[in-house]
Design a protein around this motif. Structure first.
Motif, PDB file in Angstrom:
ATOM      1  N   GLU A 101       0.588  -1.370  -0.174  1.00 59.94           N
ATOM      2  CA  GLU A 101      -0.079  -0.151  -0.101  1.00 59.94           C
ATOM      3  C   GLU A 101       1.173   1.268   0.075  1.00 59.94           C
ATOM      4  O   GLU A 101       0.459   1.771  -0.846  1.00 59.94           O
ATOM      5  CB  GLU A 101      -1.479  -0.355   0.897  1.00 59.94           C
ATOM      6  CG  GLU A 101      -1.897  -1.645   1.240  1.00 59.94           C
ATOM      7  CD  GLU A 101      -3.030  -0.775   1.690  1.00 59.94           C
ATOM      8  OE1 GLU A 101      -3.336  -0.054   2.425  1.00 59.94           O
ATOM      9  OE2 GLU A 101      -3.634  -1.529   2.588  1.00 59.94           O
ATOM     10  N   ARG A 114       1.283   3.742  -2.825  1.00 61.32           N
ATOM     11  CA  ARG A 114       0.671   5.264  -2.756  1.00 61.32           C
ATOM     12  C   ARG A 114       1.888   6.528  -2.621  1.00 61.32           C
ATOM     13  O   ARG A 114       1.442   7.381  -3.635  1.00 61.32           O
ATOM     14  CB  ARG A 114       0.554   5.633  -1.120  1.00 61.32           C
ATOM     15  CG  ARG A 114      -1.395   5.851  -1.087  1.00 61.32           C
ATOM     16  CD  ARG A 114      -1.240   5.683   0.447  1.00 61.32           C
ATOM     17  NE  ARG A 114      -2.871   5.644   1.030  1.00 61.32           N
ATOM     18  CZ  ARG A 114      -3.307   4.210   1.662  1.00 61.32           C
ATOM     19  NH1 ARG A 114      -2.391   3.333   1.609  1.00 61.32           N
ATOM     20  NH2 ARG A 114      -4.541   4.778   2.223  1.00 61.32           N
ATOM     21  N   GLU A 154       1.576   6.964  -6.715  1.00 66.29           N
ATOM     22  CA  GLU A 154       1.036   8.174  -7.085  1.00 66.29           C
ATOM     23  C   GLU A 154       1.241   9.586  -6.942  1.00 66.29           C
ATOM     24  O   GLU A 154       0.900  10.150  -7.819  1.00 66.29           O
ATOM     25  CB  GLU A 154      -0.903   7.577  -7.091  1.00 66.29           C
ATOM     26  CG  GLU A 154      -1.499   6.171  -7.266  1.00 66.29           C
ATOM     27  CD  GLU A 154      -1.881   6.829  -8.201  1.00 66.29           C
ATOM     28  OE1 GLU A 154      -2.060   7.577  -9.421  1.00 66.29           O
ATOM     29  OE2 GLU A 154      -2.579   5.429  -8.991  1.00 66.29           O
ATOM     30  N   SER A 155       1.632   9.113  -5.807  1.00 65.41           N
ATOM     31  CA  SER A 155       1.908  10.548  -5.565  1.00 65.41           C
ATOM     32  C   SER A 155       3.120  11.517  -6.356  1.00 65.41           C
ATOM     33  O   SER A 155       2.887  12.548  -6.631  1.00 65.41           O
ATOM     34  CB  SER A 155       2.818  10.615  -4.019  1.00 65.41           C
ATOM     35  OG  SER A 155       1.658   9.950  -3.282  1.00 65.41           O
ATOM     36  N   LEU A 210      -4.141   8.072  -5.530  1.00 65.26           N
ATOM     37  CA  LEU A 210      -4.855   6.912  -5.471  1.00 65.26           C
ATOM     38  C   LEU A 210      -5.766   6.316  -5.668  1.00 65.26           C
ATOM     39  O   LEU A 210      -5.921   4.977  -6.747  1.00 65.26           O
ATOM     40  CB  LEU A 210      -3.419   6.432  -4.199  1.00 65.26           C
ATOM     41  CG  LEU A 210      -3.655   4.925  -3.822  1.00 65.26           C
ATOM     42  CD1 LEU A 210      -3.261   4.256  -5.053  1.00 65.26           C
ATOM     43  CD2 LEU A 210      -3.688   4.481  -2.568  1.00 65.26           C
TER      44      LEU A 210
END
Length: 545
Positions: A528, A532, A535-536, A542
Motif C-alpha cells: 500500500e 501511494r 501515485e503521489s 490513489l
C-alpha cells in the motif's frame, strides 16, 4: 457469486458462504472445459501429423506459441477489464468465443487454418482465469485463498487429463466407422470430429456462467469497492491499443517522446534477436510470433507506467515480482511440455501405431488406451496434487511468509526422478504407474503461485495480477517449453531426448525462487505504501485500495 461481508472486528474471520462454494464449482467446470479444448491436441498429434504433414517442432509451435502468445497478450487487457467490469459476463463471452474456435479447429484442413483457430482459442481463453482469480480472491479470506485457488486450478489438470480419453475415443471411433474421410459426414477425419465433440458443450456452459452473481470487490480484505468502474470498455480499448502493434507506437508517442525512443530501440533489438533465432532454427513462425509477443508486452508495460503508476509499481516496477513471475513460468516450461508430449511418447514407444490393439484392453486402439489410462489416472492425481499443494502452502505460509514459494520449489524438483524413470523404462506398465505420481508432484505449485501474486497487489489490481501470472506461464512455459522439447526431439531423433532437455530449466527455477524468498515478506508488507508513493509521484490520487 454471493457478496462477501467486510472483515469482522476482533478475532473473527470473514465467513465463506455456501453460494461462494457453488460458484467456485461452476468456475472449476469452466476451467475443465478450458483445458479440454486446449489439451486435446496432445492425443491427436499423430493423426494431425499424418494428415497435414507437420513436424514435431511445428506441432510444438501449434500447441505452444501460436496459442500462448495471443492468450498472454489478450490476457492483459482482458485482465484489466476484469478489474473494472462484470467478471462473470466477461468469462461467458470468452467461453463462447473459445468454444466456437475449437469447433472451427474441427473444420481446418491446413496448418495455417488450424493455427488461426488455435489463435482464436487463445484469445477466448484469455478472459477466463484473470476474472476467475479475481472473483475467488473476493469470495475467500486470505487464510483460505490458496486452497480455493487450488481447487479452481484443479480444473486445469482435470480438463487436461479428460481431454486424452475423450479425444482418443472420439478420434479412434470415428476412424473405425469411417476409414476413408471422404465417406464420413462432412468429409471429416477423426481428429476433426474430436474438436467438434469438445467444442460444442462449451456454448451451453456459457449460459450457466452468465447466471453467477458478482462478489463485492475488496470486501474480504476490508476495502470494499464498486464492482463496475466508469468507462470500463473505453479503458479496455486503450489497453488493446497499448499492447497490439503497431498501435503501441501511437499510444507511446502520445504519452512520452522518450518512451517512444526507448520502445523503438527495444523493437530493433527484438527484431534482430528473432532474426538470429530464425537463422539458427529455420522456424520463422515460432520466432516471429514470439518476438511479436515480447515486443507487445514490453510496450504495454511502458504504457502502464504512465496510465496506472500504482499497478505498474506493484507488479512490473519491482524486479523481484518480475523474477517471481518468470520463475512460475519456468515451472510451467517443464510441466506443460512434458505433459503434452507424454501421450505421443507412449504411442511411439510401446505400440506399433495409433490404431494398433491396446496392450491392456485389446478391444481398444492404442490411441484410445493411451488416452484412457493417462487421462483418468493423471486427472485424479493432478487434481489431488494441486489441492494438496494449495492447502499445504496456506498452512506453511501461516508459519513462514515464504511457505508458498517453498511449495513451488518442491514441485520443480520432485517430479524429475519419476520422469527419468518413465523415459528410460521398457515397461509400459511401469510407465503408466509412474505417470500419475509425476503429475501429483508437478501440480503442487499452481494455487500457491497464483495466491502469491494476488497477495502482492491491491484488490483493484487482482485481475491484472492474474493476467501477469498467465503471462509468465504462457510466454515462458507454454510458448517455449513444448516447442523447445519438439525442436530438440527433431534434432536428436528422439522424443525422450527432447523431454530430458527440459530439465536444464530446473536450476534456474530454484535460484530465482530462493532469491525471491529473501524479499517476499517486505514486498507484501509495503504494497500500500509503494502504491501511494507511485501515485503521489504521478500527482494523481490513489483512489480506493
Amino acid at each position: 457469486m454471493a457478496e462477501a461481508a467486510a472483515p469482522m472486528e476482533g478475532t473473527q474471520r470473514p465467513r465463506v458462504s455456501a453460494y461462494a462454494w457453488y460458484a467456485l464449482f461452476v468456475l472449476v467446470l469452466v476451467y475443465v472445459v478450458n483445458f479440454i479444448d486446449r489439451q486435446i491436441l496432445s492425443i491427436l498429434v499423430a493423426d494431425i501429423q499424418a494428415d497435414l504433414g507437420v513436424t514435431e517442432a511445428e506441432i510444438g509451435f501449434l500447441y505452444g506459441t501460436a496459442f500462448a502468445v495471443f492468450y498472454a497478450l489478450f490476457g492483459i487487457p482482458l485482465g484489466r477489464l476484469a478489474d473494472s467490469w462484470y467478471r462473470g459476463r466477461l468469462m461467458a463471452i470468452g467461453l463462447a468465443l473459445w468454444s466456437s474456435m475449437t469447433v472451427a479447429s474441427g473444420f481446418a484442413s491446413t496448418l495455417g487454418q488450424l493455427t488461426a483457430a488455435r489463435i482464436g482459442v487463445g484469445i477466448g481463453e484469455a478472459s477466463a482465469s484473470p476474472a476467475a482469480y479475481s472473483m475467488i480472491a473476493d469470495s475467500f479470506p486470505k487464510e483460505r485463498r490458496a486452497t480455493a485457488l487450488s481447487i479452481y486450478s484443479a480444473g486445469l489438470y482435470i480438463g487436461g487429463a479428460l481431454s486424452l480419453p475423450i479425444g482418443g475415443a472420439v478420434a479412434s471411433g470415428w476412424n473405425r466407422a469411417y476409414p476413408a474421410a471422404e465417406l464420413a459426414p462432412l468429409g471429416l477425419a477423426g481428429w476433426q470430429a474430436a474438436f467438434l465433440a469438445v467444442g460444442l458443450p462449451g456454448l451451453l456452459l456459457a449460459l450457466w456462467v452468465l447466471s453467477l452473481r458478482e462478489p463485492q470487490r475488496g470486501a474480504m480484505d476490508g476495502h470494499p469497492q464498486p464492482i463496475v468502474r466508469p468507462n470500463a470498455w473505453r479503458d479496455f480499448g486503450r489497453e488493446l491499443f497499448a499492447i497490439i502493434p503497431p498501435f503501441t507506437l501511437f499510444n507511446l508517442a502520445a504519452l512520452s517522446a522518450k518512451a517512444l525512443r526507448t520502445n523503438l530501440v527495444a523493437l530493433a533489438v527484438i527484431v534482430l534477436a528473432a532474426y538470429g533465432l530464425v537463422l539458427l532454427t529455420g522456424n520463422w513462425p515460432q520466432w516471429v510470433a514470439y518476438g511479436l509477443g515480447v515486443y507487445a508486452v514490453f510496450s504495454w508495460v511502458q504504457s502502464l507506467r504512465f496510465r496506472d503508476p500504482a499497478t505498474h509499481a506493484l507488479i512490473w516496477g519491482h524486479w523481484v515480482v518480475v523474477l517471481i513471475t518468470a520463475a512460475f513460468g519456468s515451472i510451467a516450461f517443464v510441466a506443460y511440455a512434458s505433459t503434452f508430449w507424454f501421450p505421443r511418447y507412449a504411442e511411439a514407444t510401446f505400440y506399433a501405431g495409433p490404431l494398433a490393439p491396446g496392450l491392456f484392453f485389446p478391444g481398444m486402439t492404442a490411441k484410445t488406451e493411451v488416452g484412457l489410462i493417462l487421462g483418468t489416472t493423471n486427472a485424479v492425481t493432478a487434481a489431488l496434487g494441486v489441492i494438496i499443494g494449495g492447502y499445504l502452502s496456506d498452512l506453511w505460509r501461516q508459519r513462514d511468509v515464504n511457505g508458498r514459494l517453498y511449495i513451488n520449489m518442491l514441485a520443480a524438483v520432485l517430479p524429475l526422478p519419476i520422469i527419468t524413470y518413465m523415459l528410460t523404462t521398457d515397461s509400459a506398465t511401469g510407465f503408466y504407474v509412474a505417470s500419475p505420481l509425476a503429475h501429483l508432484f508437478s501440480s503442487l505449485w499452481v494455487g500457491a503461485a497464483v495466491a502469491t501474486l494476488q497477495d502482492l497487489v491491491l484488490p483493484r489490481m487482482r485481475g491484472t495480477a492474474g493476467a501477469t501470472y498467465i503471462l509468465g506461464t504462457t510466454m515462458v512455459g507454454l510458448a517455449l517449453g513444448p516447442y523447445y522439447a519438439g525442436q530438440v526431439a527433431a534434432a536428436a531423433g528422439s522424443l525422450a531426448a527432447g523431454i530430458f532437455a527440459l530439465f536444464a530449466m530446473v536450476p534456474l527455477t530454484l535460484t530465482a525462487l530462493w532469491i525471491a524468498s529473501r524479499h517476499l515478506g517486505a514486498l507484501e508488507a509495503s504494497k500500500e505504501e509503494r502504491a501511494r508513493a507511485a501515485e503521489s509521484a504521478d500527482a494523481a490520487p490513489l483512489g480506493a485500495v
